[in-house]
Design an enzyme around this catalytic site. Structure first.
Site, PDB file in Angstrom:
ATOM      1  N   TYR B 292     -21.921  -5.542  11.377  1.00  0.00           N
ATOM      2  CA  TYR B 292     -22.121  -6.927  10.960  1.00  0.00           C
ATOM      3  C   TYR B 292     -22.903  -6.937   9.650  1.00  0.00           C
ATOM      4  O   TYR B 292     -24.031  -6.438   9.587  1.00  0.00           O
ATOM      5  CB  TYR B 292     -22.906  -7.663  12.038  1.00  0.00           C
ATOM      6  CG  TYR B 292     -22.817  -9.164  11.946  1.00  0.00           C
ATOM      7  CD1 TYR B 292     -21.909  -9.863  12.727  1.00  0.00           C
ATOM      8  CD2 TYR B 292     -23.642  -9.891  11.091  1.00  0.00           C
ATOM      9  CE1 TYR B 292     -21.824 -11.239  12.664  1.00  0.00           C
ATOM     10  CE2 TYR B 292     -23.559 -11.271  11.017  1.00  0.00           C
ATOM     11  CZ  TYR B 292     -22.650 -11.939  11.807  1.00  0.00           C
ATOM     12  OH  TYR B 292     -22.574 -13.307  11.735  1.00  0.00           O
ATOM     13  N   TYR B 342     -15.481 -13.858   6.520  1.00  0.00           N
ATOM     14  CA  TYR B 342     -16.664 -14.096   7.341  1.00  0.00           C
ATOM     15  C   TYR B 342     -16.273 -14.815   8.611  1.00  0.00           C
ATOM     16  O   TYR B 342     -16.107 -16.025   8.637  1.00  0.00           O
ATOM     17  CB  TYR B 342     -17.680 -14.918   6.543  1.00  0.00           C
ATOM     18  CG  TYR B 342     -18.981 -15.198   7.273  1.00  0.00           C
ATOM     19  CD1 TYR B 342     -19.798 -14.156   7.681  1.00  0.00           C
ATOM     20  CD2 TYR B 342     -19.402 -16.499   7.525  1.00  0.00           C
ATOM     21  CE1 TYR B 342     -20.999 -14.404   8.336  1.00  0.00           C
ATOM     22  CE2 TYR B 342     -20.601 -16.763   8.178  1.00  0.00           C
ATOM     23  CZ  TYR B 342     -21.385 -15.710   8.585  1.00  0.00           C
ATOM     24  OH  TYR B 342     -22.581 -15.966   9.240  1.00  0.00           O
TER      25      TYR B 342
END
Lengths: 133, 394
Positions: B292, B342
């Site tokens: 992440y 994203y």
């Protein structure tokens, strides 16, 4: 003091904090059973989770843990004014996120001594800021 | 004592992946994207929508999608249905809960989806994720009043602490951005594929010092869905199964006081160790890392906390080229959230599925037997980890 803090109003929990703030005193939460201090918003002790928190006056001094600088926007009349926001570790242990108005970022370092001062934005309670000690 | 008699006692696998168009795709709601992604994921697996009997919905930052997705999809007699909000750790969490449900016979085929449509035509991207709109009331508002509002300034404080403690530099953060873009250049799904240099990173404008524009992730409209089922069933479907070997969660609950590890050690440390232990593998056996990367700093600190390098040495590690194409530790091989798209934790998870299947095209990593996936939510508050593999766990 030039700052960019936004207005905050009190709620039931914070009323004692802002009463003291108007007198230039910083209150934190204190647990008599653990003898530990917690941040103003704490509902239980940050060390023992005991529920016996009470408001108690703190020294108002501390040291810088970390910080960020947000670049401001320049206007026709004035150049950009950056906003410096620090994490301050108070002498009693709790951390407070505090703006450092009018500080030169070049003067900042980890462990730099600061003290709590107060500003009152329009329509707001008195709010804490940090100044270099 | 419960006895697991279900076929899924042999483990679970990701059997389908659906990725919609990403980025500046306007005129469609989060729900529109979610429906498309689930439809694509089912078709990818070779399943019909009617085969899906479980649905986990990550409602995103604006809660634009929810349980009503079930009726939108005309699903009936659904056996597992929930929104799951672990912010950036949600994707990993959904795979974990889906796997537990399948292993216990609660559902057979579970779709997990993240969808978001924050971008509006003609509006700045930054406005999409502006500070939380909340009444400035009480002492809990002091940080917002002081200006610690949105993710960049809060992660900036974390990154600064790491830099001050370990000597991590802006150039080292820049190496993460450059590596991500190198990978993205080979990913047809990626929004940003133009090469960037370290100089570009250093010259990009300051968002919240020490973070520059090229330290920050993108904002994307789109959706990603996956389909989880038993390993046995997955092996009979049309895609190479991606077996789930191990998982972990760790939510640090940093105290705002002396001795807090905020900025120094994240939930990845415990979550990663737990996932590796469950998978029965050591960190040096991991071939590919999908981490992440809401900010360059997040990649760097996660590499440290998972144990790919020593604590405090993340800066030197990424600057060595280890994580870039051709490096010793291929990481975020699709370009990550920094350069590809994203979609919260679905960004690293989707790329993990692609790599584990060997479908990465130009960016495919040769050795891809074990892939580690991270999810990070809040401001390093929530963390999930997965270890996945094209091979069934023995």
């Amino acid at each position: 003091m030039l700052h960019s803090l936004k207005a905050v109003v009190r709620d039931d929990h914070s009323a004692p904090f802002f009463e003291a703030a108007a007198e230039g005193r910083l209150l934190l939460r204190f647990s008599p059973s653990s003898q530990e201090w917690s941040e103003p918003s704490a509902r239980v002790c940050s060390v023992s989770q005991a529920a016996d928190l009470e408001w108690r006056e703190a020294s108002g001094t501390g040291a810088l843990v970390s910080w960020t600088v947000k670049p401001g926007r320049a206007t026709e009349d004035r150049p950009a004014v950056p906003t410096v926001i620090g994490i301050v570790e108070l002498e009693e242990g709790p951390w407070l996120p505090l703006q450092l108005p009018e500080v030169d970022p070049a003067d900042l370092s980890v462990g730099r001594a600061v003290r709590v001062d107060w500003v009152q934005p329009e329509g707001s309670e008195h709010l804490p800021v940090a100044v270099l000690a | 004592m419960g006895v697991i008699t279900h076929e899924a006692s042999g483990g679970t696998a990701i059997a389908g992946l659906g990725i919609t168009q990403m980025g500046k795709v306007y005129g469609r709601s989060a729900t529109d994207f979610a429906v498309e992604a689930i439809t694509l994921a089912a078709a990818d697996a070779g399943l019909a929508l009617s085969d899906i009997d479980g649905l986990l919905v990550n409602p995103g930052v604006k809660n634009d999608t929810d349980l009503r997705l079930q009726s939108t999809l005309q699903m009936r007699d659904t056996r597992l249905l929930a929104t799951m909000q672990g912010f950036g750790s949600s994707a990993g969490q959904m795979v974990q809960y889906a796997s537990m449900a399948i292993a216990n016979g609660m559902a057979d085929v579970v779709a997990c989806v993240y969808a978001d449509a924050p971008l509006t035509e003609g509006k700045r991207a930054g406005a999409s994720y502006g500070g939380q709109k909340r009444a400035m009331e009480g002492v809990q508002s002091l940080q917002f009043a002081a200006g610690l509002q949105a993710a960049p300034e809060r992660y900036a404080v974390a990154a600064r602490r790491h830099m001050e403690t370990y000597g991590t530099t802006s150039e080292q953060l820049g190496a993460v951005a450059v590596a991500a873009r190198q990978w993205a250049a080979m990913n047809p799904h990626a929004q940003m594929r133009e090469p960037i240099t370290l100089a570009d990173h250093q010259e990009s404008r300051t968002i919240a010092d020490p973070l520059r524009l090229l330290d920050c992730c993108l904002v994307s409209n789109g959706a990603v869905a996956i389909v989880v089922t038993s390993s046995e069933r997955a092996e009979a479907l049309q895609q190479p199964p991606v077996h789930v070997w191990g998982w972990g969660q760790a939510h640090p609950g940093y105290v705002n006081r002396r001795d807090s590890e905020f900025g120094l050690v994240t939930g990845a440390a415990r979550s990663g160790a737990g996932a590796l232990a469950m998978a029965g593998v050591k960190v040096d056996e991991i071939d590919v890392r999908e981490l992440y990367d809401c900010f360059t700093y997040t990649t760097l600190v996660t590499l440290e906390d998972y144990g790919f390098c020593a604590k405090g040495e993340g800066g030197e590690f990424v600057a060595s080229g280890a994580i870039a194409p051709g490096g010793s530790h291929p990481t975020n091989t699709g370009g990550g959230e920094l350069s590809s798209y994203y979609m919260w934790g679905m960004t690293p998870l989707s790329e993990a599925v692609i790599q584990a299947r060997g479908q990465g095209g130009d960016r495919q990593v040769d050795k891809h037997d074990l892939v580690m996936v991270s999810g990070n939510g809040g401001v390093l508050d929530f963390h999930s980890t997965l270890v996945v593999s094209p091979h069934r766990k023995s």
